[in-house]
Design a protein around this motif. Sequence first.
Motif, PDB file in Angstrom:
ATOM      1  N   GLY A   1      -6.938  -1.404   2.389  1.00  0.00           N
ATOM      2  CA  GLY A   1      -6.653  -0.210   3.165  1.00  0.00           C
ATOM      3  C   GLY A   1      -7.923   0.536   3.508  1.00  0.00           C
ATOM      4  N   GLN A   2      -7.744   1.700   4.090  1.00  0.00           N
ATOM      5  CA  GLN A   2      -8.882   2.528   4.466  1.00  0.00           C
ATOM      6  C   GLN A   2      -9.583   3.078   3.229  1.00  0.00           C
ATOM      7  OE1 GLN A   2      -9.761   2.795   7.609  1.00  0.00           O
ATOM      8  NE2 GLN A   2      -7.952   1.857   8.534  1.00  0.00           N
ATOM      9  N   ALA A   3     -10.826   3.453   3.385  1.00  0.00           N
ATOM     10  CA  ALA A   3     -11.579   4.062   2.288  1.00  0.00           C
ATOM     11  C   ALA A   3     -10.805   5.248   1.726  1.00  0.00           C
ATOM     12  CB  ALA A   3     -12.953   4.510   2.775  1.00  0.00           C
ATOM     13  N   ASN A   4     -10.773   5.332   0.394  1.00  0.00           N
ATOM     14  CA  ASN A   4     -10.149   6.432  -0.341  1.00  0.00           C
ATOM     15  C   ASN A   4      -8.623   6.460  -0.221  1.00  0.00           C
ATOM     16  OD1 ASN A   4     -12.755   7.514  -1.096  1.00  0.00           O
ATOM     17  ND2 ASN A   4     -12.913   8.288   1.013  1.00  0.00           N
ATOM     18  N   SER A   5      -8.035   5.379   0.279  1.00  0.00           N
ATOM     19  CA  SER A   5      -6.581   5.352   0.408  1.00  0.00           C
ATOM     20  C   SER A   5      -5.885   5.004  -0.897  1.00  0.00           C
ATOM     21  CB  SER A   5      -6.165   4.356   1.495  1.00  0.00           C
ATOM     22  OG  SER A   5      -6.595   3.039   1.161  1.00  0.00           O
ATOM     23  N   SER A   6      -6.622   4.513  -1.883  1.00  0.00           N
ATOM     24  CA  SER A   6      -6.069   4.220  -3.198  1.00  0.00           C
ATOM     25  C   SER A   6      -7.178   4.353  -4.225  1.00  0.00           C
ATOM     26  CB  SER A   6      -5.465   2.815  -3.238  1.00  0.00           C
ATOM     27  OG  SER A   6      -6.477   1.833  -3.104  1.00  0.00           O
TER      28      SER A   6
ATOM     29  N   ALA B   1     -10.720  -5.055  -4.080  1.00  0.00           N
ATOM     30  CA  ALA B   1     -10.370  -3.963  -3.178  1.00  0.00           C
ATOM     31  C   ALA B   1     -11.005  -4.253  -1.822  1.00  0.00           C
ATOM     32  CB  ALA B   1     -10.860  -2.629  -3.723  1.00  0.00           C
ATOM     33  N   VAL B   2     -10.174  -4.329  -0.799  1.00  0.00           N
ATOM     34  CA  VAL B   2     -10.658  -4.675   0.538  1.00  0.00           C
ATOM     35  C   VAL B   2     -10.544  -3.448   1.433  1.00  0.00           C
ATOM     36  CG1 VAL B   2     -10.433  -6.230   2.510  1.00  0.00           C
ATOM     37  CG2 VAL B   2      -9.904  -7.057   0.203  1.00  0.00           C
ATOM     38  N   ALA B   3     -11.694  -2.942   1.858  1.00  0.00           N
ATOM     39  CA  ALA B   3     -11.723  -1.826   2.796  1.00  0.00           C
ATOM     40  C   ALA B   3     -11.486  -2.382   4.193  1.00  0.00           C
ATOM     41  CB  ALA B   3     -13.064  -1.106   2.722  1.00  0.00           C
TER      42      ALA B   3
ATOM     43  N   THR C   1     -11.545   4.227  -3.722  1.00  0.00           N
ATOM     44  CA  THR C   1     -12.243   5.508  -3.741  1.00  0.00           C
ATOM     45  C   THR C   1     -13.745   5.281  -3.545  1.00  0.00           C
ATOM     46  OG1 THR C   1     -10.606   6.462  -5.228  1.00  0.00           O
ATOM     47  CG2 THR C   1     -12.743   7.570  -5.091  1.00  0.00           C
ATOM     48  N   GLY C   2     -14.301   5.885  -2.497  1.00  0.00           N
ATOM     49  CA  GLY C   2     -15.725   5.750  -2.222  1.00  0.00           C
ATOM     50  C   GLY C   2     -16.135   4.396  -1.678  1.00  0.00           C
ATOM     51  N   ARG C   3     -15.163   3.581  -1.295  1.00  0.00           N
ATOM     52  CA  ARG C   3     -15.473   2.239  -0.789  1.00  0.00           C
ATOM     53  C   ARG C   3     -15.013   2.134   0.661  1.00  0.00           C
ATOM     54  NH1 ARG C   3     -13.430  -0.605  -6.394  1.00  0.00           N
ATOM     55  NH2 ARG C   3     -15.383  -0.276  -7.539  1.00  0.00           N
ATOM     56  N   ASP C   4     -15.914   1.670   1.514  1.00  0.00           N
ATOM     57  CA  ASP C   4     -15.624   1.624   2.939  1.00  0.00           C
ATOM     58  C   ASP C   4     -16.061   0.288   3.507  1.00  0.00           C
ATOM     59  OD1 ASP C   4     -14.790   2.433   5.425  1.00  0.00           O
ATOM     60  OD2 ASP C   4     -15.941   4.314   5.414  1.00  0.00           O
ATOM     61  N   ARG C   5     -15.740   0.093   4.759  1.00  0.00           N
ATOM     62  CA  ARG C   5     -16.209  -1.088   5.464  1.00  0.00           C
ATOM     63  C   ARG C   5     -17.735  -1.071   5.520  1.00  0.00           C
ATOM     64  NH1 ARG C   5     -13.780  -1.231  11.016  1.00  0.00           N
ATOM     65  NH2 ARG C   5     -13.403  -3.491  10.827  1.00  0.00           N
ATOM     66  N   VAL C   6     -18.331  -2.212   5.746  1.00  0.00           N
ATOM     67  CA  VAL C   6     -19.790  -2.348   5.759  1.00  0.00           C
ATOM     68  C   VAL C   6     -20.227  -2.750   7.160  1.00  0.00           C
ATOM     69  CG1 VAL C   6     -21.742  -3.649   4.843  1.00  0.00           C
ATOM     70  CG2 VAL C   6     -19.884  -2.969   3.317  1.00  0.00           C
ATOM     71  N   ASP C   7     -21.002  -1.860   7.789  1.00  0.00           N
ATOM     72  CA  ASP C   7     -21.508  -2.124   9.150  1.00  0.00           C
ATOM     73  C   ASP C   7     -20.382  -2.528  10.096  1.00  0.00           C
ATOM     74  OD1 ASP C   7     -24.100  -1.598   8.296  1.00  0.00           O
ATOM     75  OD2 ASP C   7     -24.456  -3.689   7.734  1.00  0.00           O
ATOM     76  N   GLY C   8     -19.254  -1.833   9.971  1.00  0.00           N
ATOM     77  CA  GLY C   8     -18.129  -2.080  10.851  1.00  0.00           C
ATOM     78  C   GLY C   8     -17.274  -3.274  10.498  1.00  0.00           C
ATOM     79  N   ALA C   9     -17.627  -4.016   9.436  1.00  0.00           N
ATOM     80  CA  ALA C   9     -16.866  -5.205   9.042  1.00  0.00           C
ATOM     81  C   ALA C   9     -16.038  -4.900   7.801  1.00  0.00           C
ATOM     82  CB  ALA C   9     -17.816  -6.367   8.761  1.00  0.00           C
ATOM     83  N   ASP C  10     -14.861  -5.530   7.723  1.00  0.00           N
ATOM     84  CA  ASP C  10     -14.069  -5.413   6.508  1.00  0.00           C
ATOM     85  C   ASP C  10     -14.891  -5.870   5.316  1.00  0.00           C
ATOM     86  OD1 ASP C  10     -12.053  -4.658   8.174  1.00  0.00           O
ATOM     87  OD2 ASP C  10     -10.872  -6.485   7.954  1.00  0.00           O
TER      88      ASP C  10
ATOM     89  N   GLY D   1       0.790  -1.216   0.000  1.00  0.00           N
ATOM     90  CA  GLY D   1       0.000   0.000   0.000  1.00  0.00           C
ATOM     91  C   GLY D   1       0.826   1.271   0.000  1.00  0.00           C
ATOM     92  N   GLU D   2       2.152   1.155  -0.152  1.00  0.00           N
ATOM     93  CA  GLU D   2       3.015   2.337  -0.105  1.00  0.00           C
ATOM     94  C   GLU D   2       2.988   3.062  -1.447  1.00  0.00           C
ATOM     95  OE1 GLU D   2       6.900   1.089   1.139  1.00  0.00           O
ATOM     96  OE2 GLU D   2       6.099  -0.017   2.859  1.00  0.00           O
ATOM     97  N   PRO D   3       2.524   4.317  -1.471  1.00  0.00           N
ATOM     98  CA  PRO D   3       2.356   5.044  -2.746  1.00  0.00           C
ATOM     99  C   PRO D   3       3.653   5.211  -3.540  1.00  0.00           C
ATOM    100  CG  PRO D   3       1.223   6.176  -0.951  1.00  0.00           C
ATOM    101  CD  PRO D   3       2.072   5.116  -0.325  1.00  0.00           C
ATOM    102  N   ALA D   4       4.803   5.190  -2.877  1.00  0.00           N
ATOM    103  CA  ALA D   4       6.062   5.418  -3.585  1.00  0.00           C
ATOM    104  C   ALA D   4       6.302   4.353  -4.649  1.00  0.00           C
ATOM    105  CB  ALA D   4       7.226   5.434  -2.597  1.00  0.00           C
ATOM    106  N   TRP D   5       5.890   3.118  -4.391  1.00  0.00           N
ATOM    107  CA  TRP D   5       6.096   2.060  -5.391  1.00  0.00           C
ATOM    108  C   TRP D   5       5.240   2.322  -6.626  1.00  0.00           C
ATOM    109  CZ3 TRP D   5      10.348   0.517  -3.837  1.00  0.00           C
ATOM    110  CH2 TRP D   5      10.618   0.074  -2.549  1.00  0.00           C
TER     111      TRP D   5
END
Length: 664
Positions: free
Chosen positions: A620-625, A593-595, A629-638, A477-481
Amino acid sequence: MSPAANTLAGAASPYLRQHADNPVHWQQWTPQALAEAAERDVPILLSVGYAACHWCHVMAHESFEDDEVAAAMNARFVCIKVDREERPDIDAVYMNATVALTGQGGWPMTCFLTPDGRPFFCGTYYPKHAFLQLLSAVSATWRDRRDEVEQAAAHIARELRAMSSGLPAAGPQVAPQLCDHAVAAVLRDEDTVHGGFGGAPKFPPSALLEALLRHHERTGSPAALQAVERTCTAMARGGIYDQLAGGFARYSVDNAWVVPHFEKMLYDNALLLRVYAHWARRTANPLAQRISRETARFMLDALADADMFTSSLDADAAGREGSTYVWTPAQLREVLSDDDGHWAAAVFGITEAGTFEAGASVLQLPADPDDTDRFERIRAALLAARSTRPQPDRDDKVVTAWNGLAITALAEASVALGDPGLAEAARRCAAALLGLHLVDGRLRRASLGGQVGESAAILEDHAALATGLLTLYQLTGEPAWLAAATELLDIALAHFADPDRPGRWFDSADDAEQLMMRPADPTDGATPSGASLITEALLTAAHLVGGDRAERYGQAAADALRAHSPLLARVPRSAGHWLAVAESAVRGPLQIAVACDASRSSLLADARRLAPGGAIVVGGQANSSELLTGRDRVDGADAAYVCRGRVCDLPVTTTEELAAALAR
């Protein structure tokens, strides 16, 4: 003008340095060397080889170290020595000429050129007597029948340029039916008795095996998986695999993988590590897992130099091919007890008759012995004894493309084996490569001892390294790569893409040294072609970036697949990596893509384990890549979002749901 002295002592190539003490007045390929040929009005004698090449050593000992031969070479020619691994562009041009003139190629390659670099006579290995006769004949022809030489050189140059036009202007659409047809054609050529394809000599079909695994994952084809298992099992149990230290030799001289050509190349082991790790991840086969671990360990133990990887181990040791590796029954008993020696001979297939020379045998492992503890004890004892023998020399040159292949393989193996240390080794290698081989914004081909060489990187260097960097980005998940990968892809599009034929690629840059012709070979061989490698990188990157860049990369990948689809339709065995890329492309490619909190998400770990080869997985976290974008965990679950191309399923939150989504 007298001939220049041997100038190879300061070369950046270990292969060239091996010839620095020859009485031949070798020069490197430079404008000055070509100018000397013109000023002296003599032909160029071009000799191309590489450090681990057995027959290159034989010709060197017989001819290039001989004063009589050297005197003839120095008096009549400007003698240029090239490392094919350092200058693959030169090798490609003159190997095409050699194959065109003789019907076959190989190394050492021996070519006679006009001072402007046009070949007029080519061959490979010559024993001393035949070589002396050839030198005399070529020199006499140059002196007495110059018009014939000029006519031959002009004709060969025209034919090579005509051949370089290559594939037809357009091919069939890359679709599931084309992949199915290509796989069926490949499977018809399989050696179902010994594994692999074709007869002796038999090379590891790494790219084809990866393609067959991807085909099995797409279609469920049992035949494709069985072909992979037959070949991978046969190689792992044969003499081509080092049963003591791990790692694969370059090829088998027979059709049953018994006796190898003993050189060990980084590129073979990186490509095979990727295949065995993929097989292990897909099936949990114990043999696949063991060979993956041992091959990775071989790379780290035998080929690593600080954080990067060197090129190869020689076929010879102390002037004898294979002498490090072969055994007789008596030698086993000498190292072990009589009882253990007899047992080891049975386990490893060592007989009095032998499988190699003078009654010696290459170790094989037809089956895993029941007594694992005894086996490991004996294996350790034999390896320790082997370490006291003369050891093969190592070519310490660091090649960008092959290190890129190693980065990808180690990162993927870390997932298959659950070994984060392999991912860390891949990360260190990538950082070191970018720190040393990227000079003033442009990539170099190779380095030696921490000093980067002058040779410009070719297409495969940019492509293989970009793919490795994209693999690391997905894993960390490191943007430099991702940023470094896209810089390489932008350079490739600017300098290697054919502006007149969308989807076609040159192997050398538009601002690199201009040779007799600009090489552009799209077929996959021992390593994937630069064109198929760059297509894989572009296809992946198109879904990891946004905006105009995504469209540009996606279109370039689609154009390349369409332009090279005739290879899949006509000669799929020469397009193994193209087939692997096509298998991924016809699935979308698949994206997951796994939030989540990427550092401790079991769903992300399962996504990486379950994803088919060539799929794109980020977490990663929502909007981290871009893919999150626009994708988040669902009801607190990955939550995992599965997409094919630009079409996405509803998110899933369990491993079972994810497996079902991937199976659709």
